[in-house]
Design a protein around this motif. Structure first.
Motif, PDB file in Angstrom:
ATOM      1  N   TYR A  20       9.225  10.823  -6.318  1.00 42.45           N
ATOM      2  CA  TYR A  20      10.276  11.564  -5.621  1.00 42.45           C
ATOM      3  C   TYR A  20       9.969  13.059  -5.693  1.00 42.45           C
ATOM      4  N   VAL A  21      10.182  13.728  -4.572  1.00 40.61           N
ATOM      5  CA  VAL A  21      10.029  15.183  -4.538  1.00 40.61           C
ATOM      6  C   VAL A  21      11.227  15.768  -3.798  1.00 40.61           C
ATOM      7  N   GLY A  22      11.535  17.001  -4.083  1.00 35.02           N
ATOM      8  CA  GLY A  22      12.633  17.673  -3.410  1.00 35.02           C
ATOM      9  C   GLY A  22      12.150  18.808  -2.537  1.00 35.02           C
ATOM     10  N   GLY A  23      12.840  19.021  -1.426  1.00 34.85           N
ATOM     11  CA  GLY A  23      12.578  20.184  -0.601  1.00 34.85           C
ATOM     12  C   GLY A  23      11.443  20.068   0.393  1.00 34.85           C
ATOM     13  N   LEU A  24      10.727  18.942   0.424  1.00 34.81           N
ATOM     14  CA  LEU A  24       9.576  18.802   1.315  1.00 34.81           C
ATOM     15  C   LEU A  24       9.854  17.928   2.529  1.00 34.81           C
ATOM     16  N   VAL A  25      11.024  17.271   2.567  1.00 32.19           N
ATOM     17  CA  VAL A  25      11.409  16.429   3.702  1.00 32.19           C
ATOM     18  C   VAL A  25      12.733  16.961   4.229  1.00 32.19           C
ATOM     19  N   PRO A  26      12.687  17.951   5.121  1.00 35.16           N
ATOM     20  CA  PRO A  26      13.938  18.605   5.538  1.00 35.16           C
ATOM     21  C   PRO A  26      14.989  17.644   6.065  1.00 35.16           C
ATOM     22  N   GLU A  27      14.571  16.617   6.824  1.00 39.99           N
ATOM     23  CA  GLU A  27      15.544  15.689   7.399  1.00 39.99           C
ATOM     24  C   GLU A  27      16.216  14.813   6.353  1.00 39.99           C
ATOM     25  N   ALA A  28      15.649  14.736   5.144  1.00 41.59           N
ATOM     26  CA  ALA A  28      16.244  13.934   4.073  1.00 41.59           C
ATOM     27  C   ALA A  28      17.369  14.665   3.359  1.00 41.59           C
ATOM     28  N   VAL A  65      19.607   7.472  -5.077  1.00 43.96           N
ATOM     29  CA  VAL A  65      18.902   8.447  -5.907  1.00 43.96           C
ATOM     30  C   VAL A  65      18.986   9.808  -5.224  1.00 43.96           C
ATOM     31  N   THR A  66      19.421  10.807  -5.972  1.00 35.87           N
ATOM     32  CA  THR A  66      19.406  12.185  -5.497  1.00 35.87           C
ATOM     33  C   THR A  66      18.021  12.768  -5.741  1.00 35.87           C
ATOM     34  N   ASP A 121      13.812   9.105   3.332  1.00 35.30           N
ATOM     35  CA  ASP A 121      13.918   9.306   1.891  1.00 35.30           C
ATOM     36  C   ASP A 121      12.902  10.357   1.432  1.00 35.30           C
ATOM     37  N   SER A 122      13.243  11.082   0.370  1.00 32.12           N
ATOM     38  CA  SER A 122      12.347  12.110  -0.187  1.00 32.12           C
ATOM     39  C   SER A 122      11.415  11.491  -1.219  1.00 32.12           C
ATOM     40  N   ARG A 123      10.594  10.557  -0.764  1.00 30.48           N
ATOM     41  CA  ARG A 123       9.695   9.884  -1.701  1.00 30.48           C
ATOM     42  C   ARG A 123       8.458   9.389  -0.976  1.00 30.48           C
ATOM     43  N   GLU A 124       7.404   9.219  -1.753  1.00 29.76           N
ATOM     44  CA  GLU A 124       6.198   8.510  -1.347  1.00 29.76           C
ATOM     45  C   GLU A 124       5.971   7.427  -2.391  1.00 29.76           C
ATOM     46  N   GLN A 125       5.238   6.377  -2.024  1.00 25.58           N
ATOM     47  CA  GLN A 125       5.145   5.258  -2.961  1.00 25.58           C
ATOM     48  C   GLN A 125       4.001   4.329  -2.613  1.00 25.58           C
ATOM     49  N   GLY A 167       0.803  -1.201   0.000  1.00 27.61           N
ATOM     50  CA  GLY A 167       0.000   0.000   0.000  1.00 27.61           C
ATOM     51  C   GLY A 167       0.841   1.258   0.000  1.00 27.61           C
ATOM     52  N   TYR A 168       0.275   2.328   0.527  1.00 27.73           N
ATOM     53  CA  TYR A 168       0.848   3.665   0.398  1.00 27.73           C
ATOM     54  C   TYR A 168       1.766   4.006   1.571  1.00 27.73           C
ATOM     55  N   THR A 169       2.996   4.419   1.243  1.00 23.69           N
ATOM     56  CA  THR A 169       3.945   4.932   2.227  1.00 23.69           C
ATOM     57  C   THR A 169       3.988   6.446   2.108  1.00 23.69           C
ATOM     58  N   ARG A 170       3.769   7.120   3.216  1.00 19.24           N
ATOM     59  CA  ARG A 170       3.730   8.578   3.228  1.00 19.24           C
ATOM     60  C   ARG A 170       5.105   9.173   2.912  1.00 19.24           C
ATOM     61  N   LEU A 171       5.085  10.391   2.456  1.00 18.69           N
ATOM     62  CA  LEU A 171       6.303  11.102   2.093  1.00 18.69           C
ATOM     63  C   LEU A 171       7.256  11.157   3.281  1.00 18.69           C
ATOM     64  N   GLY A 172       8.491  10.695   3.044  1.00 20.81           N
ATOM     65  CA  GLY A 172       9.526  10.757   4.071  1.00 20.81           C
ATOM     66  C   GLY A 172       9.453   9.669   5.118  1.00 20.81           C
ATOM     67  N   LYS A 173       8.575   8.663   4.957  1.00 17.57           N
ATOM     68  CA  LYS A 173       8.405   7.645   5.984  1.00 17.57           C
ATOM     69  C   LYS A 173       9.104   6.326   5.667  1.00 17.57           C
ATOM     70  N   GLU A 174       9.748   6.201   4.511  1.00 18.22           N
ATOM     71  CA  GLU A 174      10.639   5.056   4.304  1.00 18.22           C
ATOM     72  C   GLU A 174      12.049   5.502   4.662  1.00 18.22           C
ATOM     73  N   ILE A 175      12.786   4.604   5.312  1.00 20.34           N
ATOM     74  CA  ILE A 175      14.091   4.928   5.870  1.00 20.34           C
ATOM     75  C   ILE A 175      15.159   4.110   5.157  1.00 20.34           C
ATOM     76  N   THR A 176      16.236   4.773   4.732  1.00 21.50           N
ATOM     77  CA  THR A 176      17.394   4.075   4.176  1.00 21.50           C
ATOM     78  C   THR A 176      18.636   4.548   4.924  1.00 21.50           C
ATOM     79  N   ARG A 177      19.367   3.581   5.479  1.00 20.65           N
ATOM     80  CA  ARG A 177      20.557   3.877   6.291  1.00 20.65           C
ATOM     81  C   ARG A 177      20.255   4.896   7.394  1.00 20.65           C
ATOM     82  N   GLY A 178      19.107   4.696   8.033  1.00 18.53           N
ATOM     83  CA  GLY A 178      18.748   5.500   9.184  1.00 18.53           C
ATOM     84  C   GLY A 178      18.244   6.895   8.882  1.00 18.53           C
ATOM     85  N   ARG A 179      17.993   7.200   7.607  1.00 14.29           N
ATOM     86  CA  ARG A 179      17.612   8.553   7.224  1.00 14.29           C
ATOM     87  C   ARG A 179      16.387   8.506   6.319  1.00 14.29           C
TER      88      ARG A 179
END
Length: 340
Positions: free
Chosen positions: A187-195, A263-264, A98-102, A84-96
């Motif tokens: 993927y979006v840029g600028g909306l997940v500051p911690e990413a 992915v940048t 990601d700037s994506r929803e999916q 199902g749907y993962t909210r923007l910034g809620k998937e984690i890679t290497r503890g950080r």
């Protein structure tokens, strides 16, 4: 590696076989070189129907334009299968973050009624979540998955031939209920500051063969084994980006590598869409070491284990380990004994 690679190879799948169905020697040589020395390549002329690629990308983009409350009707926190749907910034890679929803999806099957103790990965069999008010998404995504399953199986057969093995060497682990996975990613840029600029952090894939359709925005980079420099994978319209997963690295003792990639995130205000597909075996498959010819075994580099993320020969255990790390909120709900 003896030389630094600055680009990933491009293979024409229409040249892979002769009229009688046998693989051509030139294609196998190019495939083996790409798989061993880079771990990434692009594939063209793979048999997509006219308009299929653009329809898929347009339909995926349409879903992510739906209001958030409609997307959240598919919230993956309700799914023990991480579907199902993962909210923007809620998937984690290497503890950080990601700037994506999916959306994550896979083979739509009944969940198992009884899962043996010690095999929690069997709970990953289950149902997809699709938007009832946007039925075209399921239609085009599952049609794409059917095509990618055929291409994934064909490329895996070619890889077997390139390793000096029968082309059906890995057929048995895929028989019956292959546990392929698909993602529809925005993927979006600028909306997940911690990413920061992390679209998705550096990682390797879990399974056998990954087939990625990316749009023309770009941002994918790969780092071949032993190379400090990153290679940008420049988009080719309609092409598939192919890379190998950890199961093949384990099986070949590192002759084939699960190449690190990232992915940048795109610039603020720019949308990037991609559709990765992971051709993967049954959840209960355990992959042993393959008998490589002596000349290939001599070039095997060993398994590149990370002490914090060991590769496992059990596909189901390997993929569940990855899901738990990437989706900690969902893991705490459905796999509290495994979540950190």
């Amino acid at each position: 590696m003896s030389t630094t690679r600055t680009s990933v190879p491009v293979l024409d799948l229409s040249t892979a076989r002769t009229a009688d169905g046998a693989f051509t020697a030139d294609f196998i040589a190019a495939l083996r070189d790409a798989a061993h020395n880079v771990g990434f390549f692009q594939v063209t002329n793979y048999g997509a129907a006219a308009g299929q690629v653009q329809e898929l990308l347009d339909t995926v983009a349409g879903f992510f334009r739906l209001p958030l409350d409609q997307r959240l009707e598919l919230d993956n926190r309700t799914s023990a299968q991480f579907r199902g749907y993962t909210r923007l910034g809620k998937e984690i890679t290497r503890g950080r973050a990601d700037s994506r929803e999916q959306i994550d999806f896979g083979p739509d099957r009944e969940p198992l009624a009884n899962v043996p103790a010690g095999r929690p990965f069997l709970r990953l069999q289950g149902r997809n979540q699709w938007p009832a008010g946007y039925p075209q998404l399921e239609r085009v995504a599952m049609r794409w998955a059917a095509l990618m399953s055929r291409i994934g199986a064909d490329l895996l057969a070619g890889i077997c031939v390139g390793l000096g093995l029968p082309q059906d060497y890995f057929a048995e682990p895929f028989e019956g209920t292959p546990a392929w996975m698909g993602k529809l990613v925005h993927y979006v840029g600028g909306l997940v500051p911690e990413a920061g600029n992390q679209g998705v952090g550096s990682h390797a894939d879990y399974g056998f063969v990954t087939l990625l359709l990316q749009d023309m925005v770009g941002g994918l980079e790969v780092q071949p084994h032993g190379q400090h420099e990153w290679i940008s994978v420049e988009p080719i319209p309609g092409a598939l980006v192919v890379n190998l997963g950890e199961m093949l690295e384990v099986a070949t003792n590192g002759y084939l590598m699960a190449t690190i990639h990232r992915v940048t995130a795109p610039p603020a205000g720019v949308d990037r869409y991609s559709v990765p597909f992971f051709w993967s075996p049954r959840l209960d498959a355990v992959i042993g070491t393959v008998p490589l010819p002596a000349e290939l075994a001599a070039e095997a580099r060993g398994v590149s284990d990370d002490p914090d993320n060991p590769m496992l020969s059990s596909y189901g255990a390997n993929v569940l380990k990855g899901w738990v790390r990437a989706h900690p909120e969902t893991a705490r709900i459905h796999y509290p004994g495994l979540a950190s």
